[in-house]
Motif scaffolding. Structure first.
Motif, PDB file in Angstrom:
ATOM      1  N   PHE A 300     -18.762  48.567  39.134  1.00 39.67           N
ATOM      2  CA  PHE A 300     -19.626  49.733  38.938  1.00 39.67           C
ATOM      3  C   PHE A 300     -20.710  49.716  40.016  1.00 39.67           C
ATOM      4  O   PHE A 300     -21.839  49.267  39.775  1.00 39.67           O
ATOM      5  CB  PHE A 300     -20.266  49.719  37.545  1.00 39.67           C
ATOM      6  N   PRO A 301     -20.407  50.165  41.219  1.00 40.48           N
ATOM      7  CA  PRO A 301     -21.374  50.076  42.314  1.00 40.48           C
ATOM      8  C   PRO A 301     -22.599  50.963  42.119  1.00 40.48           C
ATOM      9  O   PRO A 301     -23.672  50.663  42.662  1.00 40.48           O
ATOM     10  CB  PRO A 301     -20.560  50.499  43.537  1.00 40.48           C
ATOM     11  N   ASP A 302     -22.511  52.025  41.376  1.00 44.90           N
ATOM     12  CA  ASP A 302     -23.625  52.959  41.221  1.00 44.90           C
ATOM     13  C   ASP A 302     -24.311  52.808  39.865  1.00 44.90           C
ATOM     14  O   ASP A 302     -24.740  53.787  39.250  1.00 44.90           O
ATOM     15  CB  ASP A 302     -23.107  54.390  41.384  1.00 44.90           C
ATOM     16  N   GLN A 303     -24.420  51.595  39.393  1.00 52.01           N
ATOM     17  CA  GLN A 303     -25.032  51.384  38.072  1.00 52.01           C
ATOM     18  C   GLN A 303     -26.547  51.356  38.137  1.00 52.01           C
ATOM     19  O   GLN A 303     -27.221  51.377  37.102  1.00 52.01           O
ATOM     20  CB  GLN A 303     -24.511  50.073  37.465  1.00 52.01           C
ATOM     21  N   GLY A 304     -27.135  51.311  39.309  1.00 50.53           N
ATOM     22  CA  GLY A 304     -28.583  51.221  39.418  1.00 50.53           C
ATOM     23  C   GLY A 304     -29.066  49.784  39.300  1.00 50.53           C
ATOM     24  O   GLY A 304     -28.291  48.842  39.169  1.00 50.53           O
ATOM     25  N   GLY A 305     -30.354  49.593  39.359  1.00 50.00           N
ATOM     26  CA  GLY A 305     -30.906  48.240  39.312  1.00 50.00           C
ATOM     27  C   GLY A 305     -30.904  47.602  40.682  1.00 50.00           C
ATOM     28  O   GLY A 305     -30.879  48.256  41.723  1.00 50.00           O
ATOM     29  N   VAL A 306     -30.901  46.273  40.720  1.00 48.45           N
ATOM     30  CA  VAL A 306     -30.924  45.546  41.986  1.00 48.45           C
ATOM     31  C   VAL A 306     -29.532  45.588  42.605  1.00 48.45           C
ATOM     32  O   VAL A 306     -28.512  45.625  41.905  1.00 48.45           O
ATOM     33  CB  VAL A 306     -31.385  44.092  41.774  1.00 48.45           C
ATOM     34  N   ALA A 307     -29.501  45.545  43.918  1.00 50.02           N
ATOM     35  CA  ALA A 307     -28.221  45.568  44.629  1.00 50.02           C
ATOM     36  C   ALA A 307     -27.740  44.188  44.981  1.00 50.02           C
ATOM     37  O   ALA A 307     -26.555  43.992  45.288  1.00 50.02           O
ATOM     38  CB  ALA A 307     -28.356  46.413  45.901  1.00 50.02           C
ATOM     39  N   ALA A 404     -33.027  45.792  26.606  1.00 49.81           N
ATOM     40  CA  ALA A 404     -33.366  46.405  27.894  1.00 49.81           C
ATOM     41  C   ALA A 404     -32.253  47.311  28.408  1.00 49.81           C
ATOM     42  O   ALA A 404     -32.518  48.383  28.973  1.00 49.81           O
ATOM     43  CB  ALA A 404     -33.679  45.313  28.909  1.00 49.81           C
ATOM     44  N   SER A 405     -31.001  46.903  28.227  1.00 48.55           N
ATOM     45  CA  SER A 405     -29.889  47.706  28.750  1.00 48.55           C
ATOM     46  C   SER A 405     -29.656  48.964  27.917  1.00 48.55           C
ATOM     47  O   SER A 405     -29.471  50.066  28.453  1.00 48.55           O
ATOM     48  CB  SER A 405     -28.615  46.860  28.798  1.00 48.55           C
ATOM     49  N   PHE A 406     -29.708  48.860  26.623  1.00 43.22           N
ATOM     50  CA  PHE A 406     -29.478  50.037  25.786  1.00 43.22           C
ATOM     51  C   PHE A 406     -30.674  50.982  25.793  1.00 43.22           C
ATOM     52  O   PHE A 406     -30.533  52.160  25.464  1.00 43.22           O
ATOM     53  CB  PHE A 406     -29.158  49.614  24.356  1.00 43.22           C
ATOM     54  N   GLU A 410     -27.659  52.682  29.626  1.00 42.02           N
ATOM     55  CA  GLU A 410     -26.577  52.207  30.492  1.00 42.02           C
ATOM     56  C   GLU A 410     -26.204  50.795  30.052  1.00 42.02           C
ATOM     57  O   GLU A 410     -26.741  49.808  30.560  1.00 42.02           O
ATOM     58  CB  GLU A 410     -26.994  52.208  31.957  1.00 42.02           C
ATOM     59  N   PRO A 411     -25.278  50.644  29.133  1.00 34.80           N
ATOM     60  CA  PRO A 411     -24.904  49.312  28.652  1.00 34.80           C
ATOM     61  C   PRO A 411     -24.355  48.417  29.748  1.00 34.80           C
ATOM     62  O   PRO A 411     -24.420  47.182  29.611  1.00 34.80           O
ATOM     63  CB  PRO A 411     -23.847  49.606  27.589  1.00 34.80           C
ATOM     64  N   VAL A 412     -23.843  48.969  30.829  1.00 36.44           N
ATOM     65  CA  VAL A 412     -23.288  48.149  31.892  1.00 36.44           C
ATOM     66  C   VAL A 412     -24.361  47.325  32.594  1.00 36.44           C
ATOM     67  O   VAL A 412     -24.049  46.328  33.262  1.00 36.44           O
ATOM     68  CB  VAL A 412     -22.525  49.048  32.892  1.00 36.44           C
ATOM     69  N   ARG A 413     -25.597  47.756  32.458  1.00 36.43           N
ATOM     70  CA  ARG A 413     -26.695  46.999  33.083  1.00 36.43           C
ATOM     71  C   ARG A 413     -27.050  45.737  32.284  1.00 36.43           C
ATOM     72  O   ARG A 413     -27.993  45.038  32.632  1.00 36.43           O
ATOM     73  CB  ARG A 413     -27.913  47.899  33.210  1.00 36.43           C
ATOM     74  N   PHE A 414     -26.321  45.498  31.226  1.00 31.43           N
ATOM     75  CA  PHE A 414     -26.551  44.264  30.452  1.00 31.43           C
ATOM     76  C   PHE A 414     -26.373  43.032  31.323  1.00 31.43           C
ATOM     77  O   PHE A 414     -27.122  42.046  31.194  1.00 31.43           O
ATOM     78  CB  PHE A 414     -25.590  44.222  29.259  1.00 31.43           C
ATOM     79  N   PHE A 415     -25.398  43.030  32.246  1.00 34.19           N
ATOM     80  CA  PHE A 415     -25.136  41.842  33.064  1.00 34.19           C
ATOM     81  C   PHE A 415     -26.296  41.565  34.021  1.00 34.19           C
ATOM     82  O   PHE A 415     -26.644  40.413  34.268  1.00 34.19           O
ATOM     83  CB  PHE A 415     -23.831  42.030  33.834  1.00 34.19           C
ATOM     84  N   TRP A 416     -26.865  42.663  34.568  1.00 33.45           N
ATOM     85  CA  TRP A 416     -28.045  42.470  35.425  1.00 33.45           C
ATOM     86  C   TRP A 416     -29.206  41.898  34.611  1.00 33.45           C
ATOM     87  O   TRP A 416     -29.862  40.950  35.028  1.00 33.45           O
ATOM     88  CB  TRP A 416     -28.430  43.817  36.056  1.00 33.45           C
TER      89      TRP A 416
END
Length: 736
Positions: A300-307, A404-406, A410-416
């Motif tokens: 998911f390259p466009d998930q936002g957050g840090v790159a 923080a992710s929910f 964007e649940p995908v940001r859970f890993f970040w």
């Protein structure tokens, strides 16, 4: 009115009886007249002695009422006498009755007065008794209250002491239970084999950790270079321009680092599965979260957050954990080496003495050689701390990451979020809280001829209040010597020396060895003492047929033997033979450099000394003066207490905290100093690491919740880790 009632005839008779006995008065006639009878014929008066003229006597006229004829002269006389007698008796009876009534009234009044006085006295006595009873009750109540207060205070003190002892006993029982449970998983090997294995493991970890550090530096360069134009970086590896290859390169470095430290990485998950999570568990989860973050960025390259993922941080945490394991293995290797070099090592125990309600640091024989090896392999303070901190930190990281992710939708940001929070949950200072300090302490103690089992045992020694010192600790071999003998002429010098040596040698004193060696050097006479007994201030016994006493000046004063005062820096022993002073032995106790330093070190550590010595010349005042210590520094129990302290089984049942391969107070105090520094360093590092970890997790969560990705680059996380490691590094250096 009847004249009998107006006067007392008996009183009148008594009054008239005082009149001179003359013929001028006729008592019976007067009585008859008074009684109301006819007066008797008056007798003729006697002529007076004086020459006065006689007056004519006028005849008394008879009463008009009397008409009877005169009776013979004798008859009226007898009647009047009877009547007068009867009247007298009646008057006397009446008088007696009156007197009796009067006396009865007086007696009644007196009886009433006595009764009143008796009642008054009884009331006063009753009132006084009530007052005394009230006072007694009040005093009894006050005494009972005072006694109750004393009893309550004693009960409270006993309860507090009992509670304190109960806490200590509960703590000891808990430690014993934990030790029994931990010993089931401990497998002991030969000390020499364990020493070589630990040394080999430390060498391998040292080399591998260096490779991991290089990989961490490379990952940090790949993470920083895209943001700094001054740093050269191929375009193909630029994460911002070519994110797939750049992230793939970081993931490859991460995997390579995990392969190098596979044992450390695997132990983190293994300990969690066995129900004993360690600090390495957080490192393993941080590395796993970093890989998941890399995978999410690729998918998911466009998930936002840090790159840029936190690969450099996770590799740095792996390096810190490997250095911690390397330091611990090296310290254990040095402790095993001390065990192998010692032929008959002494063990140092932290023993709770219920007699004095204090923890003593004591030296005793090593009862079981395997007990110290077990303490080396036992889980340490940091391991027990990890059982509490790791689950909390791991659960908190998962919960905060989900929130923080929910929150951003964007649940995908859970890993970040999970990777960012875990990157600060295990600070480098927390990971390096024990290994480096233990390694430095073990190295220092090995040079001093000692070894310590770990921070857990160091903490036990740090909690001791008093240090038990023996004669050899204070004055080792060679520091006591005979200076002079003052012979008073009763026996020879050789006999004086021989008797003193026999008594002290039979009593088992170090002083006896010195005197015996001196006797042999002078080719003197050796004697055998019987019935040797240690007394306060000296020793007594029999040599031959003589009764011998060897003691200090205080003992001589008690015995009533006049002596001369000793000289400064010298100690005089007085020899008494058959109650007569025979000689004076002047001894010199010299303080050695190492012992002096050890005693000064004990003073700086604010510990007190317990003198478990039988040498009657060594006293607390003498020790304080010889070593320039404060007053009250040393304490010495009675001879019974000294025997209890010197009992070989005094600390049996306690786990050894350290071993000594050399005699003297120097190595003993080095162990206590090393234990104090090690326990303090580990406690401070754990405190700082815990605060840094929890604070970092909250800060990162707040920034994640606010979606402030610009505040969470790799550089900021690395700086946070390094800043909190600086104080831990300084604390660790204090243990060298």
């Amino acid at each position: 009115m009847d004249r009998k009632d107006d006067m007392d005839l008996e009183s009148l008779k008594n009054m008239l009886s005082d009149v001179p006995d003359t013929d001028e008065f006729d008592l019976d006639s007067i009585i008859a007249e008074v009684s109301g009878q006819a007066p008797a014929k008056a007798a003729e008066p006697m002529p007076k002695a004086s020459a006065e003229p006689e007056k004519p006597v006028e005849p008394q006229p008879a009463p008009a009422a009397e008409t009877k004829a005169e009776e013979p002269k004798t008859a009226p006389r007898n009647k009047k006498d009877k009547t007068a007698k009867k009247a007298a008796e009646t008057a006397a009876a009446e008088h007696e009755s009156v007197e009796e009534a009067r006396e009865a009234r007086i007696a009644a009044r007196e009886q009433k007065m006595e009764e009143r006085e008796r009642r008054t006295a009884q009331k006063i006595a009753e009132r006084q008794a009530r007052r005394e009873a009230k006072l007694a009750e009040k005093e009894a109540a006050e005494k009972a209250a005072e006694q109750q207060e004393i009893v309550e205070e004693a009960a409270a003190e006993a309860a507090s002491r009992k509670a304190s002892i109960s806490r200590k006993q509960a703590r000891a029982a808990r430690i014993a239970a934990d030790q029994a449970e931990e010993e089931e998983d401990i497998k002991l090997v030969d000390p020499e084999v364990a020493m070589h294995a630990a040394r080999r493991r430390s060498g391998i970890l040292s080399f591998r950790s260096l490779l991991v550090l290089i990989l961490a530096a490379a990952a940090a360069y790949l993470s920083f270079a895209p943001s700094f134009e001054a740093l050269p970086l191929p375009v193909v590896l630029d994460i911002l321009q070519n994110p797939t290859i750049g992230i793939g390169a970081l993931a490859a470095l991460q995997i390579l680092a995990l392969l190098i430290g596979i044992d450390v990485f695997g132990n983190g998950f293994s300990s969690l599965l066995h129900g004993r999570p360690a600090r390495g568990t957080l490192v393993s989860f941080a590395a796993l979260a970093s890989l998941l973050h890399c995978a999410s960025l690729l998918v998911f390259p466009d998930q936002g957050g840090v790159a840029v993922p936190y690969t450099a941080v996770s590799i740095l945490l792996l390096y810190a954990e490997m250095r911690e394991a390397r330091g611990r293995s090296l310290a254990q290797a040095r402790s095993y080496r001390a065990v192998c070099e010692a032929e008959q090592p002494l063990a140092v125990y932290s023993h709770y003495d219920s007699e004095i309600d204090a923890c003593n640091a004591v030296k005793c024989p090593l009862y079981d050689a395997s007990s110290f090896l077990t303490e080396i392999e036992r889980p340490d303070t940091v391991d027990r701390f990890s059982l509490i901190y790791t689950p909390i930190a791991l659960a908190l990281a998962i919960i905060l990451s989900l929130v923080a992710s929910f929150n951003c939708g964007e649940p995908v940001r859970f890993f970040w979020a999970f990777s960012a929070i875990l990157s600060v949950s295990a600070p480098v200072g927390l990971l390096c809280a024990f290994g480096a300090s233990y390694k430095n302490t073990a190295s220092r103690l090995l040079r001093s001829g000692a070894a310590i089992a770990g921070a857990r045992q160091a903490n036990l020694l740090r909690g001791t209040e008093k240090v038990m010192l023996l004669e050899n600790d204070l004055f080792p071999t060679g520091s006591i010597e005979l200076e002079a003998i003052d012979n008073l002429g009763r026996i020879t010098d050789e006999q004086i020396l021989g008797c003193a040596a026999a008594l002290t040698e039979s009593a088992g004193l170090e002083l006896g060895r010195v005197l015996t060696d001196t006797t042999k050097e002078r080719f003197g006479i050796t004697f055998t003492a019987r019935d040797v007994r240690l007394v306060e201030g000296g020793v007594t016994g029999a040599v031959g047929t003589s009764r011998i006493v060897l003691g200090t000046a205080a003992l001589m004063v008690k015995m009533g033997i006049p002596i001369e005062s000793g000289h400064k820096g010298q100690i005089n022993m007085y020899l008494v033979v058959d109650n007569a002073l025979a000689g004076v032995l002047t001894m010199r106790y010299q303080t050695t450099k190492n012992t002096y330093k050890a005693m000064r070190l004990m003073r700086r550590m604010h510990m007190n000394a317990v003198l478990a010595v039988r040498d009657f010349n060594i006293s607390p005042a003498m020790v304080e003066e010889e070593f320039d210590l404060r007053r009250g520094f040393a304490d010495q129990p009675d001879p019974t207490g000294v025997d209890r302290l010197l009992n070989p089984n005094y600390a049996k049942g306690d786990a050894p905290a350290a071993i000594l391969t050399r005699e003297g107070a120097g190595p003993f105090m080095q162990v206590l100093r090393g234990a104090d520094k090690l326990a303090g360093a580990v406690r401070s590092a754990l405190t700082l690491g815990t605060f840094a970890g929890l604070l970092g997790m909250l800060i990162v969560f707040y920034l994640l919740y606010q979606n402030a990705a610009d505040a969470l680059p790799v550089m900021n996380i690395l700086l946070y880790q390094l800043i909190w490691y600086i104080p831990v590094f300084i604390i660790t250096q204090q243990t060298r």
